[in-house]
Enzyme design. Structure first.
Site, PDB file in Angstrom:
ATOM      1  N   PRO A 116    -153.375  55.202   4.383  1.00 53.97           N
ATOM      2  CA  PRO A 116    -154.071  56.405   3.738  1.00 53.97           C
ATOM      3  C   PRO A 116    -154.864  57.292   4.753  1.00 53.97           C
ATOM      4  O   PRO A 116    -155.641  56.433   5.584  1.00 53.97           O
ATOM      5  CB  PRO A 116    -154.838  55.878   2.720  1.00 53.97           C
ATOM      6  CG  PRO A 116    -154.168  54.587   2.483  1.00 53.97           C
ATOM      7  CD  PRO A 116    -153.884  53.950   3.827  1.00 53.97           C
ATOM      8  N   LYS A 176    -148.763  58.452  17.319  1.00 58.71           N
ATOM      9  CA  LYS A 176    -148.707  58.796  15.763  1.00 58.71           C
ATOM     10  C   LYS A 176    -147.811  59.359  15.343  1.00 58.71           C
ATOM     11  O   LYS A 176    -147.870  60.060  13.978  1.00 58.71           O
ATOM     12  CB  LYS A 176    -150.166  59.025  15.196  1.00 58.71           C
ATOM     13  CG  LYS A 176    -151.433  58.125  15.736  1.00 58.71           C
ATOM     14  CD  LYS A 176    -151.298  57.397  14.417  1.00 58.71           C
ATOM     15  CE  LYS A 176    -151.716  55.830  14.958  1.00 58.71           C
ATOM     16  NZ  LYS A 176    -151.310  54.918  14.474  1.00 58.71           N
ATOM     17  N   SER A 218    -153.990  61.320  11.440  1.00 60.27           N
ATOM     18  CA  SER A 218    -153.719  60.191  11.552  1.00 60.27           C
ATOM     19  C   SER A 218    -154.536  59.547  12.920  1.00 60.27           C
ATOM     20  O   SER A 218    -154.918  58.175  13.012  1.00 60.27           O
ATOM     21  CB  SER A 218    -152.088  59.976  11.842  1.00 60.27           C
ATOM     22  OG  SER A 218    -151.649  58.955  12.092  1.00 60.27           O
ATOM     23  N   GLY A 234    -148.377  53.956   8.407  1.00 51.06           N
ATOM     24  CA  GLY A 234    -148.411  54.728   6.969  1.00 51.06           C
ATOM     25  C   GLY A 234    -149.642  54.222   6.133  1.00 51.06           C
ATOM     26  O   GLY A 234    -149.487  54.082   4.832  1.00 51.06           O
TER      27      GLY A 234
HETATM   28  N1  LIG Z   1    -140.827  53.551   7.982  1.00 48.19           N
HETATM   29  C1  LIG Z   1    -142.168  53.966   8.394  1.00 48.19           C
HETATM   30  N2  LIG Z   1    -143.138  53.131   8.136  1.00 48.19           N
HETATM   31  C2  LIG Z   1    -144.479  53.330   8.271  1.00 48.19           C
HETATM   32  N3  LIG Z   1    -144.707  54.355   9.042  1.00 48.19           N
HETATM   33  C3  LIG Z   1    -143.742  55.166   9.349  1.00 48.19           C
HETATM   34  C4  LIG Z   1    -142.552  54.933   8.934  1.00 48.19           C
HETATM   35  N4  LIG Z   1    -141.911  56.116   9.542  1.00 48.19           N
HETATM   36  C5  LIG Z   1    -142.611  56.965  10.257  1.00 48.19           C
HETATM   37  N5  LIG Z   1    -144.026  56.414  10.041  1.00 48.19           N
HETATM   38  C6  LIG Z   1    -145.157  56.937  10.471  1.00 48.19           C
HETATM   39  O1  LIG Z   1    -145.471  56.426  11.735  1.00 48.19           O
HETATM   40  C7  LIG Z   1    -146.795  56.746  11.867  1.00 48.19           C
HETATM   41  C8  LIG Z   1    -147.544  55.687  13.116  1.00 48.19           C
HETATM   42  O2  LIG Z   1    -146.782  56.259  14.299  1.00 48.19           O
HETATM   43  P1  LIG Z   1    -146.576  55.519  15.580  1.00 48.19           P
HETATM   44  O3  LIG Z   1    -145.811  54.507  15.374  1.00 48.19           O
HETATM   45  O4  LIG Z   1    -146.068  56.521  16.626  1.00 48.19           O
HETATM   46  O5  LIG Z   1    -148.084  54.943  16.019  1.00 48.19           O
HETATM   47  S1  LIG Z   1    -148.734  54.508  17.426  1.00 48.19           S
HETATM   48  O6  LIG Z   1    -148.992  55.722  18.259  1.00 48.19           O
HETATM   49  O7  LIG Z   1    -147.638  53.527  17.848  1.00 48.19           O
HETATM   50  O8  LIG Z   1    -150.021  53.920  17.058  1.00 48.19           O
HETATM   51  C9  LIG Z   1    -147.564  56.465  10.727  1.00 48.19           C
HETATM   52  O9  LIG Z   1    -148.565  57.263  10.575  1.00 48.19           O
HETATM   53  P2  LIG Z   1    -149.797  57.311   9.383  1.00 48.19           P
HETATM   54  O10 LIG Z   1    -148.950  57.567   8.199  1.00 48.19           O
HETATM   55  O11 LIG Z   1    -150.595  57.951   9.902  1.00 48.19           O
HETATM   56  O12 LIG Z   1    -150.367  55.777   9.610  1.00 48.19           O
HETATM   57  C10 LIG Z   1    -146.367  57.034   9.610  1.00 48.19           C
HETATM   58  O13 LIG Z   1    -146.544  58.226   9.111  1.00 48.19           O
END
Ligand SMILES: Nc1ncnc2c1ncn2[C@@H]1O[C@H](COP(=O)(O)OS(=O)(=O)O)[C@@H](OP(=O)(O)O)[C@H]1O
Length: 391
Positions: A357, A148, A237, A355
């Site tokens: 909510p 996350k 998250s 990303g």
């Molecule tokens: N460009 C872009 N688009 C969408 N999301 C983005 C981006 N950059 C960083 N993030 C952040 O990445 C979070 C998810 O992290 P991971 O990819 O490491 O998650 S996972 O462990 O593979 O499930 C995700 O967490 P959440 O916001 O909690 O959904 C995002 O905050």
């Protein structure tokens, strides 16, 4: 008379030859003594263990004595961090000196990995398996965490680089499937040219105790990328994701505390435990020098993706091809996305699970957790020589 002169000449030549061979042997022995002194890995390992124990023992009350030689001790946390920023080379050197095995990647001036574009990738880490042509190779670089943190974004952004090929799915080789063997792992990889970097991401590696040793035994040259994010936001998250899969789980507050009124946080809950970055990093530093681990700020990855990706490219020793021109901010999603490659192709935002909510959490709970993580965060900033500003 003529014969004895010849004999004398032969004798002189023989004498000269013996002298030359004696001097040669002497020179060889001297060089051996000078450069060939056997290392004492056991002592280094013990020193590393002691240094790490010293650095991480007082997690709740960080001590200025953890500052490496070359950096003046400072009492206040802020000052301490400033000192670290002032002498990152000393921080990297201290970390490297405390390690049982010598670092392979050359340290960058900022203590964060190899220099920008410093030669071909093959020179920095010889590809394994498959010879010189197009082949499946074991990864040269891994995104090992954190869950996350933004690991998918980093992988999707970096795989746009022509010098990088990446496995799209999480292989979980070093945590769940290690018994399948390296050949199984290699076969999962995309085909690459010798000049290209093979990458994989599995965020759970960062908190898997055996992962550093296993990765080290695959190749001590493996470059490691860790995407870190405020541990409280990360935990929320993580919880949001679990809640979507299992709506019946207890509340975030209920899982976070053993006794909320007494402020007792339940660090055995994985969503909390993962955020103790300083503790997990300890296991990695027993095998890899700090210069071989690059930390991406999950926060800056959203506000300045090109800046963070520039540093990732420097760390990997490849040209800065992924730049500002590759990103645009998608207002609907609220996150940066990759621009269209050409007029016909669609812009590429990450999927709906990235990303999304978050569940609303009582601000007091957030504050309590911030307090809980603070000393661990400080310890983490000190170890890596970077302030991620999570307070
Ligand atoms: N460009 C872009 N688009 C969408 N999301 C983005 C981006 N950059 C960083 N993030 C952040 O990445 C979070 C998810 O992290 P991971 O990819 O490491 O998650 S996972 O462990 O593979 O499930 C995700 O967490 P959440 O916001 O909690 O959904 C995002 O905050």
């Amino acid at each position: 008379m003529a014969l004895s002169r010849r004999k004398r000449r032969r004798c002189r030549a023989l004498l000269l030859l013996s002298l030359l061979s004696l001097s040669g042997s002497y020179l060889c022995y001297s060089l051996l003594l000078l450069y060939g002194a056997p290392a004492k890995p056991e002592r280094n390992a013990a020193a590393a263990a002691a240094a790490l124990a010293r650095a991480l023992a007082p997690v709740r009350a960080p001590s200025p004595t953890a500052v490496p030689a070359g950096c003046p001790p400072a009492a206040a946390r802020k000052k301490l961090l400033q000192k670290w920023r002032a002498c990152p080379a000393a921080a990297a050197a201290a970390a490297a000196a405390a390690l049982p095995l010598a670092p392979v990647a050359p340290a960058r001036p900022d203590g964060q990995g190899s220099g920008k574009g410093n030669g071909s990738w093959a020179a920095a880490g010889a590809p394994r398996g498959g010879g010189g042509g197009i082949a499946k190779r074991l990864p040269h670089a891994l995104i090992v965490g954190v869950k996350k943190g933004g690991t998918r974004a980093v992988l999707e952004f970096i795989r746009g680089h022509p010098a990088v090929r990446a496995l799209g799915t999480e292989s979980h080789f070093f945590d769940r499937h290690y018994d399948r063997g390296l050949e199984w792992y290699r076969r999962l990889m995309p085909r690459t040219r010798e000049s290209q970097i093979t990458m994989e991401k599995t965020p759970s590696y960062f908190v898997t105790r055996e992962a550093p040793r296993r990765i080290f035994s695959m190749s001590r040259e493996t470059k490691l990328i860790v995407v870190v994010r405020n541990p409280v936001t990360r935990a929320i998250s993580d919880y949001t994701q679990t809640l979507l899969k299992k709506p019946d789980i207890p509340t975030f507050e209920g899982l976070s505390f053993r006794n909320r009124s007494r402020g007792l946080v339940d660090a055995s809950w994985s969503a909390i435990r993962i955020g103790l970055y300083a503790l997990h990093l300890e296991s990695w530093l027993q095998y890899f020098p700090l210069s071989q681990i690059h930390f991406v700020s999950g926060e800056r990855l959203i506000t300045d993706p090109a800046g963070e990706m520039g540093k990732v490219q420097d760390f990997l020793g490849i040209q800065r091809v992924i730049t500002d021109t590759h990103f645009y901010f998608n207002k609907t999603k609220g996150f940066p996305c990759l621009k269209r490659k050409d007029a016909g192709s669609r812009p590429r935002c990450l999927g709906k699970s990235k990303g999304r909510p978050h569940v609303q959490i009582d601000p007091e709970v957030i504050e309590q957790l911030q307090d809980f993580y603070r000393p661990y965060n400080v310890r983490f900033y000190e170890t890596v020589g970077q302030d991620f500003r999570w307070d």
